[in-house]
Design an enzyme around this catalytic site. Structure first.
Site, PDB file in Angstrom:
ATOM      1  N   SER A 210      43.393  40.291  30.747  1.00 56.06           N
ATOM      2  CA  SER A 210      42.877  39.192  29.476  1.00 56.06           C
ATOM      3  C   SER A 210      43.849  38.710  29.032  1.00 56.06           C
ATOM      4  O   SER A 210      44.993  38.098  29.765  1.00 56.06           O
ATOM      5  CB  SER A 210      41.842  39.905  28.765  1.00 56.06           C
ATOM      6  N   GLU A 322      33.108  37.491  34.910  1.00 59.10           N
ATOM      7  CA  GLU A 322      33.840  36.915  33.677  1.00 59.10           C
ATOM      8  C   GLU A 322      33.064  36.270  32.690  1.00 59.10           C
ATOM      9  O   GLU A 322      33.486  36.241  31.304  1.00 59.10           O
ATOM     10  CB  GLU A 322      35.191  36.015  34.084  1.00 59.10           C
ATOM     11  N   HIS A 406      33.909  41.408  32.452  1.00 61.93           N
ATOM     12  CA  HIS A 406      35.267  41.292  32.123  1.00 61.93           C
ATOM     13  C   HIS A 406      35.724  42.532  31.521  1.00 61.93           C
ATOM     14  O   HIS A 406      35.507  43.267  30.856  1.00 61.93           O
ATOM     15  CB  HIS A 406      35.415  40.208  30.870  1.00 61.93           C
TER      16      HIS A 406
END
Length: 500
Positions: A210, A322, A406
């Site tokens: 990330s 995501e 995610h």
């Protein structure tokens, strides 16, 4: 630099009649006493830079003061200041925070010799995170012969902040990107000290997820980070959005100062440094790297397009849902669809629902198209590159999740399922097999510079748009989402110049 190997150090202490039973290591700032944990020895809360407090707030990281005696390194250090929500994250909770937070943890095999090293940069939007969350448990990397170093770095308005007073004070020196400066300081610490833990300072893989993955890309493009790592892994790092320049960052800093009760752009550096941490956090509006003209000389995509990045072997990829981040972007599925150009939507055809269409549009715009673009650029510059797509969802979650959320790949990569409370009894044979595969790929890359982990199926990025899918089943996917990703890349002004 003196190395006090763990086994020899223990023997020496016994011979001297001392009471120490912990593993010891001597680094350039003093001697550390770690702890044995399963297949690893762990040294926690090792300072790699001076506390960035008082006059050192918003300054580049300064050297650590030497200590005498043996410093205990068995307990986690505080996380860097952030808004602590009290909600679990990645299997755990952010613990105490303190502005004195520039420490790192080392997890190593007990008898390591010239072991490969992986340096982890956690995610959290550059506003949150800590090294000691359960998903980041690195003991199984040590089991498999790899040392992992994880650092805390300045976050939010302490890590990414600009203001006219600080710019004037800095002169010709780097500013604004203090969190990235910390990460570079940690890499230099590794180069100087990792041999004391049995590591090879010339075999360092930098990996992050990330915001940590985006930071890896920034460090690949930063001249001052060049040479401190030999490989890179970017997990869901994005990187396709426009970057902020220094003037815009200064304006944001002046606005924060106003909200904090100071005279905006006219506030002095001393007034800014006198602000309590909680006041800064309460008035901040996100954090992101800044093109400051020093550490970051140009936008990220411009550096990669020109070939001015670290030409090191690279793994880069993203997860299949995501869009679990969609609410964090402040958008509903309908709003995301509405903001997408019609030419891009046309490439996706019909979907069963707006939620599924928004998921695919979000995933491809924010993560997939940038990942493929960076992979293509790195390949064009003759650096071996591998692209992945992580779609595996544990059986128990398949009814409720449309894909891999995610950050959900992290416990597979770390093989840390057993460290997450409540997960051990739920893990199935399928989940274990996927963990074994993903972890083996990251270990092989750290050891050899290529992911020889899937029976030769994970080939390098080439003209066929090959992606390796960690799914059920796993395997190579040529020409993966080619029409959709081409449309996304063509519509993105920061990527368009190098669209395939």
């Amino acid at each position: 630099m003196k190395r006090l190997g763990i086994c020899s150090a223990f023997a020496a202490m016994l011979a001297a009649g001392a009471a120490w039973s912990e593993p010891l290591a001597t680094i350039d700032s003093g001697t550390l006493a770690g702890v044995e944990e399963g297949p690893a020895v762990v040294f926690r809360a090792i300072p790699y830079a001076a506390p960035p407090v008082g006059p050192l707030r918003w300054k580049p990281p300064a050297p650590v003061a030497h200590w005498s005696g043996t410093r205990p390194a068995d307990k986690p250090g505080p996380a860097c200041p952030q808004v602590v929500t009290g909600r679990p994250n990645l299997g755990g909770y952010i613990g105490p925070t303190d502005e004195d937070c520039l420490t790192l943890d080392v997890t190593a095999p007990p008898s390591a010799k010239k072991a490969p090293v992986m340096v982890w940069i956690y995610g959290g939007g550059n506003i949150a995170g800590a090294t000691n969350l359960p998903s980041y448990d690195a003991r199984n990397f040590a089991r498999d012969g790899v040392i992992v170093v994880a650092m805390n770095y300045r976050l939010g308005p302490l890590g990414f902040f600009a203001h006219p007073a600080l710019t004037a004070e800095a002169g010709d020196h780097a500013l604004a990107n203090y969190g990235l400066m910390d990460q570079i300081a940690a890499l230099r610490w590794v180069h100087r000290n990792i041999a004391a833990f049995g590591g090879d300072p010339d075999n360092v893989t930098l990996f992050g997820e990330s915001a940590g993955g985006l930071d890896v890309l920034q460090l690949m493009a930063a001249p001052t980070a060049r040479g401190w790592f030999q490989r890179a892994i970017v997990q869901s790092g994005g990187g396709g959005e426009p970057m902020q320049d220094l003037k815009a960052a200064e304006a944001e800093g002046a606005a924060l100062a106003t909200r904090a009760g100071l005279p905006g752009a006219q506030a002095t550096a001393d007034q800014l440094r006198a602000l309590p941490v909680q006041t800064l956090l309460a008035n901040a509006r996100g954090a992101r790297p800044v093109v400051d003209g020093h550490l970051i000389e140009e936008p990220l995509t411009a550096a990669f397009a020109r070939g001015d990045e670290a030409r090191v072997p690279l793994i880069i990829g993203w997860d299949s849902n995501e869009a679990s981040l969609l609410t964090a972007f402040g958008a509903t599925p309908a709003q995301w669809i509405a903001r997408t150009p019609a030419t891009v939507k046309a490439a996706y055809g019909e979907r069963e629902s707006d939620a599924l269409l928004a998921r695919d549009l979000f995933d491809d715009e924010v993560m997939a198209a940038p990942a493929r673009w960076f992979a293509t650029e790195q390949t064009a510059h003759r650096a071996p590159t591998w692209l992945y797509y992580f779609s595996y969802v544990p059986e128990r979650q398949r009814a409720e999740r449309p894909g891999t959320n995610h950050a959900s790949e992290i416990p597979f990569v770390f093989d840390s399922i057993d460290a997450i409370p409540g997960r051990t009894s739920l893990a199935t044979a399928s989940e274990r097999a996927e963990t074994t595969l993903a972890h083996a790929c990251w270990v092989a890359f750290a050891k050899e510079g290529r992911p020889d982990c899937a029976s030769g199926q994970w080939a390098r990025v080439s003209a066929d748009g090959l992606v390796f899918e960690f799914g059920d089943p796993a395997g190579p996917r040529p020409h993966f989402r080619e029409t959709q990703l081409n449309a996304q890349t063509s519509a993105n002004s920061t990527l368009r110049a190098s669209a395939p």
